[in-house]
Design a protein around this motif. Structure first.
Motif, PDB file in Angstrom:
ATOM      1  N   LEU B   9      23.915  38.142  11.387  1.00 34.09           N
ATOM      2  CA  LEU B   9      24.282  36.883  11.827  1.00 34.09           C
ATOM      3  C   LEU B   9      25.549  36.400  10.980  1.00 34.09           C
ATOM      4  O   LEU B   9      26.611  35.699  11.366  1.00 34.09           O
ATOM      5  CB  LEU B   9      23.212  35.779  11.943  1.00 34.09           C
ATOM      6  N   ALA B  10      25.475  36.528   9.790  1.00 31.26           N
ATOM      7  CA  ALA B  10      26.506  35.911   8.729  1.00 31.26           C
ATOM      8  C   ALA B  10      27.668  36.573   8.975  1.00 31.26           C
ATOM      9  O   ALA B  10      28.836  36.027   8.489  1.00 31.26           O
ATOM     10  CB  ALA B  10      25.994  36.313   7.439  1.00 31.26           C
ATOM     11  N   GLY B  12      29.268  36.705  11.681  1.00 29.41           N
ATOM     12  CA  GLY B  12      29.953  35.580  12.496  1.00 29.41           C
ATOM     13  C   GLY B  12      30.236  34.209  12.041  1.00 29.41           C
ATOM     14  O   GLY B  12      30.375  33.177  12.624  1.00 29.41           O
ATOM     15  N   SER B  13      29.833  34.154  10.662  1.00 25.83           N
ATOM     16  CA  SER B  13      29.567  32.549   9.986  1.00 25.83           C
ATOM     17  C   SER B  13      30.947  32.018   9.818  1.00 25.83           C
ATOM     18  O   SER B  13      31.055  30.723   9.635  1.00 25.83           O
ATOM     19  CB  SER B  13      28.823  32.780   8.857  1.00 25.83           C
ATOM     20  N   GLY B  14      31.918  32.898   9.759  1.00 24.19           N
ATOM     21  CA  GLY B  14      33.183  32.348   8.986  1.00 24.19           C
ATOM     22  C   GLY B  14      33.418  32.229   7.651  1.00 24.19           C
ATOM     23  O   GLY B  14      34.353  31.883   6.863  1.00 24.19           O
ATOM     24  N   GLY B  15      32.174  32.912   7.003  1.00 24.86           N
ATOM     25  CA  GLY B  15      32.245  32.950   5.472  1.00 24.86           C
ATOM     26  C   GLY B  15      32.575  34.220   4.836  1.00 24.86           C
ATOM     27  O   GLY B  15      33.627  34.870   5.660  1.00 24.86           O
ATOM     28  N   THR B  16      31.973  34.424   3.989  1.00 26.79           N
ATOM     29  CA  THR B  16      32.557  35.885   3.316  1.00 26.79           C
ATOM     30  C   THR B  16      32.399  37.119   4.053  1.00 26.79           C
ATOM     31  O   THR B  16      33.128  37.862   3.835  1.00 26.79           O
ATOM     32  CB  THR B  16      31.777  35.859   1.632  1.00 26.79           C
ATOM     33  N   HIS B  19      34.770  37.253   6.302  1.00 22.19           N
ATOM     34  CA  HIS B  19      36.183  37.778   5.748  1.00 22.19           C
ATOM     35  C   HIS B  19      36.163  39.329   5.530  1.00 22.19           C
ATOM     36  O   HIS B  19      37.109  39.987   5.743  1.00 22.19           O
ATOM     37  CB  HIS B  19      36.490  36.974   4.565  1.00 22.19           C
ATOM     38  N   LEU B  38      46.955  36.220   9.212  1.00 23.74           N
ATOM     39  CA  LEU B  38      45.779  35.428   9.287  1.00 23.74           C
ATOM     40  C   LEU B  38      45.743  33.952   9.777  1.00 23.74           C
ATOM     41  O   LEU B  38      44.650  33.219   9.042  1.00 23.74           O
ATOM     42  CB  LEU B  38      44.782  35.564   7.837  1.00 23.74           C
ATOM     43  N   THR B 133      35.824  36.416  16.123  1.00 27.28           N
ATOM     44  CA  THR B 133      34.245  37.222  16.218  1.00 27.28           C
ATOM     45  C   THR B 133      33.362  36.287  16.190  1.00 27.28           C
ATOM     46  O   THR B 133      33.367  35.528  15.442  1.00 27.28           O
ATOM     47  CB  THR B 133      34.260  38.216  14.941  1.00 27.28           C
ATOM     48  N   LYS B 134      32.449  36.314  17.021  1.00 22.10           N
ATOM     49  CA  LYS B 134      31.293  35.751  16.928  1.00 22.10           C
ATOM     50  C   LYS B 134      29.805  36.564  16.927  1.00 22.10           C
ATOM     51  O   LYS B 134      30.039  37.643  17.587  1.00 22.10           O
ATOM     52  CB  LYS B 134      30.930  34.730  18.349  1.00 22.10           C
TER      53      LYS B 134
END
Lengths: 352, 352
Positions: B9-10, B12-16, B19, B38, B133-134
């Motif tokens: 799940l992470a 798709g979190s927008g976090g590390t 990235h 980007l 990406t989700k």
């Protein structure tokens, strides 16, 4: 509407039920001439384009629940893509909509979402010019996912990008953070608070237009190059303000320093965050922007934002530094300095 | 790749982890400068645009299984959108990619799909300039859905639309029908045949370019107006050839008459259709086009299609009539005439 109250697999078949759905639902709400032609692509005349560049973006929306205080997945899908275009300094013009629907979705829910998209698009001044519908069997998706792609035009003289932040620049935030994320989170947890939480979901193109107009006349400082006094624009969605600022610091290879006390956070959000052990810096927003601007542009930029209904709580929250390139520092209310990391892991899936 | 073998799940979190996925996977395969920035939108310079119009389209892909003989969901997602642009006479230029991934998808599968998209985009001469990406929790989607949106430029003098068919026009099909749909169907049913079935999934922009070049010098007949001798172009995907021809007959308010014996169908497709009780006229294609052209353009158009590797089996399959506007008639091998309806219901969900 089509003699059925729920979405059937055949609504995604390309056959008669698909056609009924297009004609009786989508074309009732989305009326751009290019869409009404029902061709495989919308063919669009950009008018006097020779000096403009095209901005092009996409986002998928999988938010759960579909409806929440302050918005719904349809409003979110229009605002999100309008905002991504706006963050490049573009004037958003056209959107496409791709729906992935789970068999069994009530048609009334779909219509509510489509109507919301139409209202939001009109409010933002953009046209929905194309679309696609797929239906998957029960259990293969969760109710409804929406993709929106968008085109905008970037006027000459605008160069806004994540790599343009320079030491000395000011960091401006257009309003309070955390409203969208905490609204979704408390809805999903079934929590209730005295002061109601509401998503900030809103199209930001009008706000950006005011901002750019306000600083258009500021001459570039020596060595700054052209491209305008607004250097970076981002909407801090997934990952929140902390992640957005880290992205900008890395992209521009500069440090960013922000003041905790300068960052607006609504009382209800602060309370919900404390209860759930969350930091508002990492909570998603859907109607806020971060602008990094040349120092001489900071005051006119702030005034322009505050004069707009979506920027009343705008604030200068920090500055760009030569020190610690690629990293973000927070000065706390007590005067301590701490590193602000990018979001790690997943705070809350399906926030947008 | 990111220290994990499956999608979390992470991712798709927008976090590390998001990235990492962008940097270590997507940017390895998709390398357009606009993407590498980007930013929230790709900003694109269309060059000498003043006399061109923009074609803009979107499609989501939910095909199951993800991998099949002749292609995969990634190849399909690139070809489908390239083809939709091509059907408006546009030269496809740029694509965005929106991924919705189910938690737990093997990263190797995702990489295989992304690599396939990159290869297909290169083959088609288009650039992937943006993406999103989700990730949704297990059970909220089925492995992977892909949305692609695309931009192309329509040169001056081209006016191809579903409403331009005129009595006397010829109907040309670029090759045999049913390969994609029957491939998916037999894969899913676990059927095996002596002669292998393979999807026809392919980008058609090269074929369309040859077609348009071949008829460019044909002068419009009196009363025909400008816009070129190719009046309509469609790729008969979901709903098959029968549904596409019905759409064109309705949009142009003309009749269409086709000859059963003129329509190419591969032996393996014919056999599988008989076994499963299906009519190839309704089976999806992903690498074929229908062209409706002015009568004097029919022979040069056919020759141009047959000279291209994707059009070797092209055939003139019928003509446009004044009689029975909005309806399609098939003359069978035995000389009978029967109405051809649009697809009703769903033949096979998630074919594309």
């Amino acid at each position: 509407m089509t003699g059925h109250d729920t979405i059937l697999l055949a609504h995604g078949s390309g056959g008669t039920l698909s056609h009924e759905l297009v004609e009786r639902l989508f074309l009732r709400y989305f009326r751009h001439p290019a869409l009404l032609r029902l061709d495989d692509s919308a063919v669009l005349d950009p008018g006097h384009l020779s000096s403009s560049r095209i901005a092009f973006t996409t986002d998928s929306y999988v938010v759960s629940p579909l409806f929440f205080p302050g918005g719904d997945i349809g409003k979110l899908a229009v605002c999100g893509t309008v905002n991504d275009l706006s963050m490049s300094g573009a004037r958003p013009l056209w959107l496409t909509v791709g729906l992935i629907i789970e068999e069994g979705l009530p048609l009334a829910d779909l219509e509510r979402v489509v109507a919301s998209m139409a209202v939001t698009a009109e409010r933002a001044g953009v046209a929905i010019v194309g679309g696609d519908t797929k239906v998957v069997d029960r259990g293969s998706a969760d109710k409804l996912f929406i993709n929106t792609a968008g085109i905008g035009l970037v006027p000459p003289g605008i160069d806004i990008s994540g790599d343009r932040a320079r030491p000395g620049d000011r960091v401006i935030l257009s309003g309070a953070i955390g409203d969208h994320g905490m609204t979704i989170m408390t809805q999903r947890e079934g929590l209730r608070f005295d002061s109601p939480l509401e998503s900030d979901c809103a199209p930001l193109n009008g706000l950006v237009a005011e901002l750019l107009a306000a600083v258009a006349s500021i001459a570039p400082q020596s060595g700054e190059g052209s491209g305008g006094a607004v250097h970076c624009l981002r909407d801090p969605t997934r990952g929140g303000l902390a992640t957005t600022l880290n992205e900008l610091a890395v992209r521009s290879q500069v440090g960013i320093e922000i003041e905790e006390t300068a960052i607006p956070v609504h009382e209800a959000v602060r309370g919900a965050c404390e209860l759930l052990g969350l930091d508002p810096l990492y909570v998603a927003n859907e109607g806020k922007l971060v602008a990094i601007v040349a120092p001489e542009a900071a005051e006119p930029a702030l005034a322009a934002l505050r004069a707009h209904e979506l920027g009343r709580e705008a604030a200068i929250i920090g500055r760009v530094t030569e020190a610690h390139p690629g990293r973000v520092v927070l000065r706390t209310a007590l005067g301590a300095r701490q590193w602000v990391q990018m979001l790690t892991g997943e705070q809350l899936p399906r926030i947008c």
